[in-house]
Design a protein around this motif. Structure first.
Motif, PDB file in Angstrom:
ATOM      1  N   GLY A 153       0.835  -1.193   0.000  1.00  0.00           N
ATOM      2  CA  GLY A 153       0.000   0.000   0.000  1.00  0.00           C
ATOM      3  C   GLY A 153       0.866   1.237   0.000  1.00  0.00           C
ATOM      4  O   GLY A 153       1.543   1.528   0.986  1.00  0.00           O
ATOM      5  N   GLY A 154       0.910   1.958  -1.116  1.00  0.00           N
ATOM      6  CA  GLY A 154       1.687   3.192  -1.192  1.00  0.00           C
ATOM      7  C   GLY A 154       3.161   2.946  -0.931  1.00  0.00           C
ATOM      8  O   GLY A 154       3.770   2.035  -1.484  1.00  0.00           O
ATOM      9  N   ALA A 207       2.878   5.873  -7.059  1.00  0.00           N
ATOM     10  CA  ALA A 207       3.328   4.508  -6.801  1.00  0.00           C
ATOM     11  C   ALA A 207       4.779   4.334  -7.256  1.00  0.00           C
ATOM     12  O   ALA A 207       5.081   4.489  -8.447  1.00  0.00           O
ATOM     13  N   ALA A 208       5.668   4.041  -6.317  1.00  0.00           N
ATOM     14  CA  ALA A 208       7.094   3.908  -6.614  1.00  0.00           C
ATOM     15  C   ALA A 208       7.426   2.519  -7.153  1.00  0.00           C
ATOM     16  O   ALA A 208       6.743   1.533  -6.842  1.00  0.00           O
ATOM     17  N   PHE A 209       8.467   2.454  -7.948  1.00  0.00           N
ATOM     18  CA  PHE A 209       9.055   1.213  -8.462  1.00  0.00           C
ATOM     19  C   PHE A 209       8.133   0.426  -9.399  1.00  0.00           C
ATOM     20  O   PHE A 209       8.351  -0.767  -9.633  1.00  0.00           O
ATOM     21  N   CYS A 210       7.102   1.096  -9.928  1.00  0.00           N
ATOM     22  CA  CYS A 210       6.131   0.388 -10.781  1.00  0.00           C
ATOM     23  C   CYS A 210       6.798  -0.282 -11.978  1.00  0.00           C
ATOM     24  O   CYS A 210       6.526  -1.455 -12.272  1.00  0.00           O
ATOM     25  N   ASP A 211       7.624   0.447 -12.690  1.00  0.00           N
ATOM     26  CA  ASP A 211       8.230  -0.098 -13.908  1.00  0.00           C
ATOM     27  C   ASP A 211       9.109  -1.296 -13.593  1.00  0.00           C
ATOM     28  O   ASP A 211       9.075  -2.315 -14.298  1.00  0.00           O
ATOM     29  N   ALA A 212       9.912  -1.194 -12.542  1.00  0.00           N
ATOM     30  CA  ALA A 212      10.813  -2.289 -12.179  1.00  0.00           C
ATOM     31  C   ALA A 212      10.029  -3.521 -11.738  1.00  0.00           C
ATOM     32  O   ALA A 212      10.366  -4.661 -12.101  1.00  0.00           O
ATOM     33  N   CYS A 251       1.678  -7.799   4.295  1.00  0.00           N
ATOM     34  CA  CYS A 251       1.139  -6.490   3.931  1.00  0.00           C
ATOM     35  C   CYS A 251       1.897  -5.394   4.655  1.00  0.00           C
ATOM     36  O   CYS A 251       2.145  -5.477   5.863  1.00  0.00           O
ATOM     37  N   CYS A 252       2.276  -4.362   3.905  1.00  0.00           N
ATOM     38  CA  CYS A 252       2.823  -3.144   4.490  1.00  0.00           C
ATOM     39  C   CYS A 252       2.115  -1.978   3.825  1.00  0.00           C
ATOM     40  O   CYS A 252       2.013  -1.923   2.589  1.00  0.00           O
ATOM     41  N   GLY A 253       1.613  -1.058   4.638  1.00  0.00           N
ATOM     42  CA  GLY A 253       0.863   0.063   4.099  1.00  0.00           C
ATOM     43  C   GLY A 253       0.314   0.911   5.216  1.00  0.00           C
ATOM     44  O   GLY A 253       0.661   0.722   6.391  1.00  0.00           O
ATOM     45  N   PRO A 254      -0.567   1.844   4.896  1.00  0.00           N
ATOM     46  CA  PRO A 254      -1.148   2.708   5.937  1.00  0.00           C
ATOM     47  C   PRO A 254      -2.039   1.913   6.884  1.00  0.00           C
ATOM     48  O   PRO A 254      -2.534   0.828   6.544  1.00  0.00           O
ATOM     49  N   THR A 255      -2.247   2.469   8.064  1.00  0.00           N
ATOM     50  CA  THR A 255      -2.979   1.765   9.117  1.00  0.00           C
ATOM     51  C   THR A 255      -4.353   1.246   8.684  1.00  0.00           C
ATOM     52  O   THR A 255      -4.683   0.083   8.962  1.00  0.00           O
ATOM     53  N   PRO A 256      -5.203   2.035   7.994  1.00  0.00           N
ATOM     54  CA  PRO A 256      -6.511   1.494   7.585  1.00  0.00           C
ATOM     55  C   PRO A 256      -6.388   0.269   6.683  1.00  0.00           C
ATOM     56  O   PRO A 256      -7.187  -0.662   6.777  1.00  0.00           O
ATOM     57  N   MET A 257      -5.362   0.260   5.828  1.00  0.00           N
ATOM     58  CA  MET A 257      -5.163  -0.888   4.953  1.00  0.00           C
ATOM     59  C   MET A 257      -4.721  -2.112   5.746  1.00  0.00           C
ATOM     60  O   MET A 257      -5.182  -3.232   5.500  1.00  0.00           O
ATOM     61  N   LEU A 258      -3.819  -1.907   6.715  1.00  0.00           N
ATOM     62  CA  LEU A 258      -3.368  -3.027   7.538  1.00  0.00           C
ATOM     63  C   LEU A 258      -4.518  -3.611   8.343  1.00  0.00           C
ATOM     64  O   LEU A 258      -4.638  -4.835   8.482  1.00  0.00           O
TER      65      LEU A 258
END
Length: 322
Positions: free
Chosen positions: A117-118, A150-155, A196-203
């Motif tokens: 997430g992000g 969103a970082a690293f999308c292409d890789a 999963c790693c991401g913002p609190t609501p997503m976790l």
């Protein structure tokens, strides 16, 4: 006393997405290798403004001469990510910690499902590279508010395509809603391991979805940027230190860590926010009031360990292995 630090050179800084830069560190002394690390690990940056902040490593864990982190310029920054974006520059050196891992990858799992997430993609990207490198079945779900954030999308897309790894994108602005994790994770197997790693609501949604789906092997990591407020307390507790033999009073409004330091003890520590794991301490007696961002519900319920920088005693007495 903080753990011994490494002297690191800021070798490269790259724009990765809107508000996100990656920072590549190399040993300030080129002949020296950095300590080895496992996928899911993080390092602490000891910034020149006096702050210590933890960031997950995102480069392949086989690397020995570099550590790479991704840093979001958090709008709620209290000075850490803002410093990295505005003042950290290539050529500077700063102390960093050796890697620690509170988000361990089960490399023996028959299948792994990675959910990002992000900016939470940083340890997930590291895990993806590791699982592919050792030939383990893996798939990834990458969620962000927009594609440009969103970082690293292409890789990630290039590696997933090359290795025929299932990759699911979810961008809120394109889908018109946040991800429905229960639907995205359905049917992926009760024996798989889920990360999963991401913002609190997503976790929170991830943990709830895994519980509903009967997935016991669910693992999360909270952002270092998530601030864990120091708990308010109305009574003094006494911490008995089994190794040193000292007995220390911890008054309301003061952390166990600070009380122990003031009493002349030197427990290991770093972030003082309950997110880096440096001050984790074994609990021998007493009940803990947990306020960290690391331990799972099961680990908290076991009452075997605590982060003494933010967590407190539920009663009047704790016995710690210090």
């Amino acid at each position: 006393m903080s753990s011994p630090t490494l002297n690191a050179l800021v070798h490269t800084m790259r724009y990765e997405a809107d508000g996100i830069v990656s920072v590549e560190f190399r040993p300030a002394t080129p002949a020296v290798d950095f300590p080895a690390f496992e996928a899911g690990s993080h390092i602490d940056l000891h910034l020149p403004n006096g702050l210590v902040r933890s960031y997950s490593l995102c480069n392949p864990s086989s690397d020995r001469q570099r550590y790479v982190v991704g840093v979001l310029n958090d709008r709620k920054s209290r000075g850490g990510s803002r410093y990295v974006h505005q003042q950290l520059r290539v050529g500077m050196t700063l102390p960093i910690s050796a890697p620690r891992n509170n988000f361990k990858l089960e490399e023996g799992a028959e299948r792994s499902v990675l959910v990002a997430g992000g900016i939470g993609v940083t340890p997930i990207w590291c895990m993806l590279q590791r699982l592919i490198a050792i030939g383990k079945p893996v798939e990834i779900v990458y969620c962000a508010r927009t594609r440009k954030e969103a970082a690293f999308c292409d890789a990630i897309e290039a590696l997933a395509t090359e290795k025929s790894v299932q990759l699911t994108w979810h961008f809120d602005d394109e889908k018109g809603a946040p991800p429905d994790l229960a639907s995205l994770l359905a049917g992926k197997g009760a024996t798989s391991h889920y990360y999963c790693c991401g913002p609190t609501p997503m976790l929170d949604a991830f943990e709830k979805s895994c519980e509903q789906l009967g997935y016991a092997n669910a693992h999360i990591e909270r952002f270092a940027a998530v601030h864990v407020e120091a708990p308010s307390a109305t009574q003094t507790c006494v911490v008995q230190c089994a190794k040193s033999g000292k007995s220390v009073e911890v008054p309301p409004g003061k952390s166990i860590l600070d009380s122990l330091i003031d009493a002349g003890l030197n427990p290991d520590h770093s972030c003082k926010e309950g997110v880096c794991g440096a001050c984790e301490t074994a609990v021998l007696e007493g009940e803990v009031d947990h306020h960290d961002g690391i331990l799972t519900k099961i680990e908290r319920a076991s009452n075997k360990t605590m982060m003494i920088c933010v967590s407190r005693c539920k009663g009047e007495r704790l016995v710690l292995d210090i």
